[in-house]
Design a protein around this motif. Structure first.
Motif, PDB file in Angstrom:
ATOM      1  N   GLU A  16       0.846  -0.975  -0.307  1.00  0.00           N
ATOM      2  CA  GLU A  16      -0.190  -0.165  -0.247  1.00  0.00           C
ATOM      3  C   GLU A  16       1.266   0.630  -0.267  1.00  0.00           C
ATOM      4  O   GLU A  16       0.812   1.747  -0.925  1.00  0.00           O
ATOM      5  CB  GLU A  16      -0.904  -0.188   1.626  1.00  0.00           C
ATOM      6  CG  GLU A  16      -1.750  -1.050   1.237  1.00  0.00           C
ATOM      7  CD  GLU A  16      -2.570  -1.297   2.143  1.00  0.00           C
ATOM      8  OE1 GLU A  16      -2.257  -0.325   3.346  1.00  0.00           O
ATOM      9  OE2 GLU A  16      -3.617  -1.877   2.627  1.00  0.00           O
ATOM     10  N   GLU A  19       2.152   2.203  -3.482  1.00  0.00           N
ATOM     11  CA  GLU A  19       1.722   2.214  -4.489  1.00  0.00           C
ATOM     12  C   GLU A  19       1.197   3.537  -4.208  1.00  0.00           C
ATOM     13  O   GLU A  19       0.975   4.028  -5.053  1.00  0.00           O
ATOM     14  CB  GLU A  19      -0.269   1.259  -4.481  1.00  0.00           C
ATOM     15  CG  GLU A  19      -1.437   1.535  -5.142  1.00  0.00           C
ATOM     16  CD  GLU A  19      -2.386   1.108  -4.862  1.00  0.00           C
ATOM     17  OE1 GLU A  19      -3.645   0.714  -5.481  1.00  0.00           O
ATOM     18  OE2 GLU A  19      -2.121  -0.032  -4.050  1.00  0.00           O
ATOM     19  N   SER A  20       0.879   4.329  -3.129  1.00  0.00           N
ATOM     20  CA  SER A  20       0.162   5.759  -2.694  1.00  0.00           C
ATOM     21  C   SER A  20       1.570   6.132  -2.716  1.00  0.00           C
ATOM     22  O   SER A  20       1.433   7.504  -2.887  1.00  0.00           O
ATOM     23  CB  SER A  20       0.577   5.175  -0.679  1.00  0.00           C
ATOM     24  OG  SER A  20       0.103   6.650  -0.222  1.00  0.00           O
ATOM     25  N   GLU A  22       3.066   6.000  -5.242  1.00  0.00           N
ATOM     26  CA  GLU A  22       3.026   6.045  -7.267  1.00  0.00           C
ATOM     27  C   GLU A  22       2.735   7.091  -7.592  1.00  0.00           C
ATOM     28  O   GLU A  22       2.642   7.868  -8.649  1.00  0.00           O
ATOM     29  CB  GLU A  22       3.158   4.482  -7.596  1.00  0.00           C
ATOM     30  CG  GLU A  22       4.721   3.573  -8.210  1.00  0.00           C
ATOM     31  CD  GLU A  22       5.456   4.649  -8.916  1.00  0.00           C
ATOM     32  OE1 GLU A  22       4.798   4.620  -9.678  1.00  0.00           O
ATOM     33  OE2 GLU A  22       6.134   3.671  -7.840  1.00  0.00           O
ATOM     34  N   GLN A  23       1.292   6.633  -6.725  1.00  0.00           N
ATOM     35  CA  GLN A  23       0.311   7.419  -7.257  1.00  0.00           C
ATOM     36  C   GLN A  23       0.779   9.305  -6.834  1.00  0.00           C
ATOM     37  O   GLN A  23       0.285   9.681  -7.868  1.00  0.00           O
ATOM     38  CB  GLN A  23      -1.325   6.865  -5.856  1.00  0.00           C
ATOM     39  CG  GLN A  23      -1.504   5.900  -6.895  1.00  0.00           C
ATOM     40  CD  GLN A  23      -2.851   5.581  -5.860  1.00  0.00           C
ATOM     41  OE1 GLN A  23      -2.525   5.975  -4.783  1.00  0.00           O
ATOM     42  NE2 GLN A  23      -3.426   4.398  -5.826  1.00  0.00           N
ATOM     43  N   LEU A  24       1.017   9.218  -5.568  1.00  0.00           N
ATOM     44  CA  LEU A  24       2.002  10.458  -5.786  1.00  0.00           C
ATOM     45  C   LEU A  24       2.531  11.213  -6.807  1.00  0.00           C
ATOM     46  O   LEU A  24       2.790  12.546  -7.126  1.00  0.00           O
ATOM     47  CB  LEU A  24       2.351  10.641  -4.407  1.00  0.00           C
ATOM     48  CG  LEU A  24       3.335  12.310  -3.868  1.00  0.00           C
ATOM     49  CD1 LEU A  24       2.328  13.242  -3.899  1.00  0.00           C
ATOM     50  CD2 LEU A  24       3.957  11.846  -2.771  1.00  0.00           C
ATOM     51  N   GLU A  26       2.951  10.343  -9.688  1.00  0.00           N
ATOM     52  CA  GLU A  26       1.996  10.134 -11.444  1.00  0.00           C
ATOM     53  C   GLU A  26       1.440  11.872 -10.757  1.00  0.00           C
ATOM     54  O   GLU A  26       1.836  12.483 -11.423  1.00  0.00           O
ATOM     55  CB  GLU A  26       0.894   8.972 -11.036  1.00  0.00           C
ATOM     56  CG  GLU A  26       1.948   8.272 -11.832  1.00  0.00           C
ATOM     57  CD  GLU A  26       0.836   7.097 -11.584  1.00  0.00           C
ATOM     58  OE1 GLU A  26      -0.689   7.205 -11.636  1.00  0.00           O
ATOM     59  OE2 GLU A  26       0.772   5.590 -12.242  1.00  0.00           O
ATOM     60  N   ARG A  27       0.603  11.683  -9.969  1.00  0.00           N
ATOM     61  CA  ARG A  27       0.426  13.749  -9.523  1.00  0.00           C
ATOM     62  C   ARG A  27       1.567  14.022  -9.516  1.00  0.00           C
ATOM     63  O   ARG A  27       1.379  15.731 -10.344  1.00  0.00           O
ATOM     64  CB  ARG A  27      -0.017  13.317  -8.012  1.00  0.00           C
ATOM     65  CG  ARG A  27      -1.591  14.540  -8.042  1.00  0.00           C
ATOM     66  CD  ARG A  27      -2.155  14.836  -6.444  1.00  0.00           C
ATOM     67  NE  ARG A  27      -1.298  14.126  -5.279  1.00  0.00           N
ATOM     68  CZ  ARG A  27      -0.261  15.105  -5.070  1.00  0.00           C
ATOM     69  NH1 ARG A  27      -0.949  16.185  -5.067  1.00  0.00           N
ATOM     70  NH2 ARG A  27       0.100  14.748  -3.548  1.00  0.00           N
TER      71      ARG A  27
END
Length: 273
Positions: A16, A19-20, A22-24, A26-27
């Motif tokens: 998790e 994943e968090s 990677e999301q940050l 990308e943002r």
């Protein structure tokens, strides 16, 4: 006692977290344009965004970092994005990159840290951040001197444009005079006089714009020449405030060329062998 590695919740937690992250990342990549990353972007970026955007393990450091930062800054100085003199200096047996103007300075260390004051420090930090990334392609440094000699700075630019504006103004003045003369001599309607005064006013207005532009160009050119003299382009002397900071001695070109490049490692890593 149960080992943390045997806890079935641990892998899920790590997953998790990745994943968090990677999301940050990308943002952050969508939010910032890293091809045109500047001081304003750097000021807006939070610590979490910075950690997500830049992978510490792949940072470039050492002499390679100093070379990359120097090349990037030389291009920015040549394009007039930054005003600074660049020097490679030696202090405590360590090579460093010094950038200074008449108002401040910045020292770049091989580990990627930067210290200094003034606008130069603000301008140098984005170049250090980008140059430390392997994915960033540093442009080739200009072959010529990036800062000109004060005597070679022209009085102004856009002389062709000023001449065209003067021609337009002159045509309107002549048209205005011709209309007023025709209005008096030929007893033309009042509208001819109004049009004549309009042409005259427009012509005078354009001449004033040209005069103001020329004065502004001369003022900017003289101010630029004064700044070049203040940083020692003519006499080779550094500004007085740099002597108080004790920033080390300049490297000679031979010393810089003969020094072996240092390997790029991440900050804080050590060779345990």
């Amino acid at each position: 006692m149960t080992d943390a590695s045997d806890d079935p919740a641990a892998p899920a937690s790590d997953s998790e977290e990745r994943e968090s992250r990677e999301q940050l990342r990308e943002r952050v990549e969508r939010k910032y344009d890293f091809e045109n990353f500047g001081p304003q972007d750097m000021a807006e970026m939070t610590y979490e965004e910075w950690e997500a955007a830049f992978d510490h393990g792949s940072w470039i450091t050492g002499r390679e970092l100093l070379d990359r930062v120097e090349a990037d800054l030389k291009n920015r100085v040549a394009n007039r994005d930054v005003f600074a003199v660049l020097e490679r200096v030696q202090q405590d047996g360590e090579g460093r990159l010094l950038a200074y103007s008449d108002e401040g300075y910045a020292v770049v260390y091989p580990d990627g840290s930067v210290e200094g004051r003034g606008t130069v420090l603000r301008d140098v930090k984005p170049s250090v951040a980008l140059a430390s990334m392997e994915s960033y392609e540093v442009p080739d440094a200009p072959d010529d001197d990036v800062l000109p000699d004060p005597a070679s700075v022209p009085e102004g630019s856009g002389e062709l444009g000023n001449q065209l504006m003067q021609i337009i103004a002159g045509v309107h003045l002549l048209a205005g005079v011709a209309l007023l003369v025709a209005w008096v001599a030929l007893a033309l309607p009042l509208v001819a006089a109004v049009a004549g005064f309009g042409f005259l006013l427009f012509g005078v207005f354009v001449f004033l714009i040209v005069a103001n532009a020329r004065l502004s160009d001369r003022f900017r050119s003289e101010e630029y020449r004064n700044r070049l003299r203040a940083v020692g382009i003519e006499d080779g002397e550094r500004p007085e405030f740099l002597a108080e900071a004790d920033l080390g001695e300049s490297e000679s070109p031979d010393e810089t060329a003969s020094s072996a490049p240092e390997a790029g490692v991440s900050p804080g890593s050590e060779d345990d062998g």
